[in-house]
Design an enzyme around this catalytic site. Structure first.
Site, PDB file in Angstrom:
ATOM      1  N   ASP A  45       0.607  -1.231   0.088  1.00 21.96           N
ATOM      2  CA  ASP A  45       0.278  -0.046   0.074  1.00 21.96           C
ATOM      3  C   ASP A  45       0.752   0.703   0.255  1.00 21.96           C
ATOM      4  O   ASP A  45       0.502   2.184   0.638  1.00 21.96           O
ATOM      5  CB  ASP A  45      -1.260   0.011   1.154  1.00 21.96           C
ATOM      6  CG  ASP A  45      -0.490   0.204   2.457  1.00 21.96           C
ATOM      7  OD1 ASP A  45       0.662  -0.121   2.298  1.00 21.96           O
ATOM      8  OD2 ASP A  45      -1.020  -0.167   3.385  1.00 21.96           O
ATOM      9  N   SER A  46       1.967   0.775  -0.185  1.00 17.32           N
ATOM     10  CA  SER A  46       2.908   2.112  -0.446  1.00 17.32           C
ATOM     11  C   SER A  46       2.683   3.245  -1.823  1.00 17.32           C
ATOM     12  O   SER A  46       3.399   3.586  -2.173  1.00 17.32           O
ATOM     13  CB  SER A  46       4.754   1.753  -0.354  1.00 17.32           C
ATOM     14  OG  SER A  46       4.507   0.534  -1.248  1.00 17.32           O
ATOM     15  N   ASP A  84      -0.725  -6.253   0.258  1.00 21.88           N
ATOM     16  CA  ASP A  84      -1.719  -6.035   1.556  1.00 21.88           C
ATOM     17  C   ASP A  84      -2.804  -4.583   1.610  1.00 21.88           C
ATOM     18  O   ASP A  84      -3.531  -5.269   0.114  1.00 21.88           O
ATOM     19  CB  ASP A  84      -0.952  -4.098   0.822  1.00 21.88           C
ATOM     20  CG  ASP A  84       0.725  -4.108   1.946  1.00 21.88           C
ATOM     21  OD1 ASP A  84       1.072  -4.878   2.506  1.00 21.88           O
ATOM     22  OD2 ASP A  84       1.548  -2.760   2.016  1.00 21.88           O
ATOM     23  N   LYS A 112      -1.225  -8.938   3.386  1.00 16.00           N
ATOM     24  CA  LYS A 112      -0.037  -9.113   4.343  1.00 16.00           C
ATOM     25  C   LYS A 112      -1.034  -7.503   5.329  1.00 16.00           C
ATOM     26  O   LYS A 112      -2.500  -6.797   4.856  1.00 16.00           O
ATOM     27  CB  LYS A 112       1.208  -7.912   3.948  1.00 16.00           C
ATOM     28  CG  LYS A 112       1.789  -7.336   4.835  1.00 16.00           C
ATOM     29  CD  LYS A 112       3.004  -7.607   4.359  1.00 16.00           C
ATOM     30  CE  LYS A 112       3.721  -6.313   4.078  1.00 16.00           C
ATOM     31  NZ  LYS A 112       3.051  -4.792   4.597  1.00 16.00           N
ATOM     32  N   GLU A 114      -1.594  -5.494   9.021  1.00 17.80           N
ATOM     33  CA  GLU A 114      -0.577  -4.384   9.636  1.00 17.80           C
ATOM     34  C   GLU A 114      -1.937  -4.643  11.073  1.00 17.80           C
ATOM     35  O   GLU A 114      -2.433  -4.415  11.642  1.00 17.80           O
ATOM     36  CB  GLU A 114      -0.239  -3.256   9.861  1.00 17.80           C
ATOM     37  CG  GLU A 114       0.274  -2.819   7.586  1.00 17.80           C
ATOM     38  CD  GLU A 114       0.360  -1.183   8.323  1.00 17.80           C
ATOM     39  OE1 GLU A 114       0.169  -0.553   8.449  1.00 17.80           O
ATOM     40  OE2 GLU A 114       0.618  -0.403   6.653  1.00 17.80           O
ATOM     41  N   GLU A 181       9.165  -3.750  10.443  1.00 16.03           N
ATOM     42  CA  GLU A 181       9.677  -3.074   9.802  1.00 16.03           C
ATOM     43  C   GLU A 181      10.287  -1.940  10.840  1.00 16.03           C
ATOM     44  O   GLU A 181       9.364  -1.617  11.961  1.00 16.03           O
ATOM     45  CB  GLU A 181       8.386  -1.826   8.954  1.00 16.03           C
ATOM     46  CG  GLU A 181       8.936  -0.430   8.417  1.00 16.03           C
ATOM     47  CD  GLU A 181       7.288  -0.199   7.342  1.00 16.03           C
ATOM     48  OE1 GLU A 181       6.884  -1.008   7.032  1.00 16.03           O
ATOM     49  OE2 GLU A 181       7.915   1.525   7.254  1.00 16.03           O
TER      50      GLU A 181
HETATM   51  O1  KIV Z   1       3.683  -1.166   1.606  1.00  9.42           O
HETATM   52  C1  KIV Z   1       4.719  -1.284   1.679  1.00  9.42           C
HETATM   53  O2  KIV Z   1       5.285  -1.015   0.594  1.00  9.42           O
HETATM   54  C2  KIV Z   1       5.344  -2.554   2.785  1.00  9.42           C
HETATM   55  C3  KIV Z   1       6.885  -2.599   2.541  1.00  9.42           C
HETATM   56  C4  KIV Z   1       7.482  -1.518   3.168  1.00  9.42           C
HETATM   57  C5  KIV Z   1       7.296  -4.327   3.170  1.00  9.42           C
HETATM   58  O3  KIV Z   1       4.474  -2.690   3.489  1.00  9.42           O
HETATM   59 NA    NA Z   2       2.247  -2.350   3.495  1.00  2.00          NA
END
Ligand code: KIV
Ligand code: NA
EC number: 2.1.2.11
Length: 264
Positions: A45-46, A84, A112, A114, A181
């Site tokens: 989600d970056s 994500d 993934k 959080e 992280e």
């Molecule tokens: O969203 C992302 O790119 C991430 C990584 C930095 C692990 O969660």
């Molecule tokens: Na992320």
């Protein structure tokens, strides 16, 4: 590259063989990463920050991640592809199942999430329903408004103990990968030894089983700023393919991350 599964990652952990991963958002880069034999890709989600230019990851939707997951899967049929779960797409186990279904149908092999102990029930429900889960601990960027900024997590000993407990709890709940992280290297090392599943780190020192970088950071082209724990491999190598291979080889050799990319 042959098809990569969670079993390969488990085997590599047991053999002490380190592995690299990187974020990907489109088919062309996904194909390049697969050609350079990067085994694990993440549709992070970056993308809210590096693709959409937003100040944080909160505006990203399940549909955004699903779209980019389809693009990445098209370019990389064989990587283990994580996707994500965006902010507020897994606030209940039921909602998590709906969101995860969308991402798995888009080609993800794993989702993934959080968070800490509150995620245990959700992780169990997802894995029982055939959705593998990576649990992301430490600096969880969706919580930026709780943390009051992007800060290293687990520096005081109470918080560190809690993170070790959470990692074990979430692994016991069914998580098949733990991602850490921005935590001190010694804490990441403890967690890596405490759980049987692979641990992937970013800004977490070089004792974890795997490493991950945001691709834009690896190429030194992020719109906003370069985190201290990242490295611009394009500057050092001069072309993208060599940059990716050098990053992968540095991770496999335990050379990246170095002291200068690590928190203590
Ligand atoms: O969203 C992302 O790119 C991430 C990584 C930095 C692990 O969660
Ligand atoms: Na992320």
């Amino acid at each position: 590259m042959k098809k990569i599964t969670i079993n390969d990652l488990m085997k590599w952990k047991q053999e002490g063989r380190k592995f690299a991963s990187v974020t990907a958002y489109d088919a062309s880069f996904a194909q390049l990463f697969e050609q350079q034999e990067v085994p694990v890709l993440l549709v992070g989600d970056s993308l809210g920050m590096v693709l959409q230019g937003k100040p944080d990851t909160l505006p990203v939707s399940v549909e955004d991640i699903a779209y980019h997951t389809r693009c990445v899967r098209a370019g990389s049929p064989n990587s283990l592809l994580m996707a994500d779960m965006p902010f507020m797409s897994y606030s209940t186990p039921e909602q998590a199942c709906e969101s995860a279904a969308e991402l798995m149908r888009s080609g993800a092999n794993m989702v993934k999430l959080e968070g800490g102990s509150w995620l245990a029930e959700t992780i169990t429900k997802l894995t029982e329903r055939a959705v593998p889960v990576c649990a992301h601990l430490g600096l969880t960027p969706q919580s930026v408004n709780i943390f009051g900024g992007y800060k290293v997590q687990g520096r005081d000993s109470d918080h560190a103990e809690q993170m070790v407990k959470d990692a074990i709890l979430l692994k016991n709940a069914g998580a098949q990968i733990i991602l850490l992280e921005c935590v001190p290297a010694s804490l990441a090392e403890r967690i890596t030894k405490a759980v049987e599943v692979p641990v992937i780190g970013i800004g977490a020192g070089n004792a974890t089983d795997g490493q991950i970088l945001v691709m834009h950071d690896m190429f030194g082209i992020s719109a906003n700023y370069m985190p201290r724990f990242s490295k611009n491999y394009l500057a050092e190598t001069g072309d993208m393919r060599t940059a990716v291979t050098k990053y992968r080889e540095d991770v496999e050799a335990g050379v990246f991350p170095g002291q200068e990319h690590t928190f203590e």
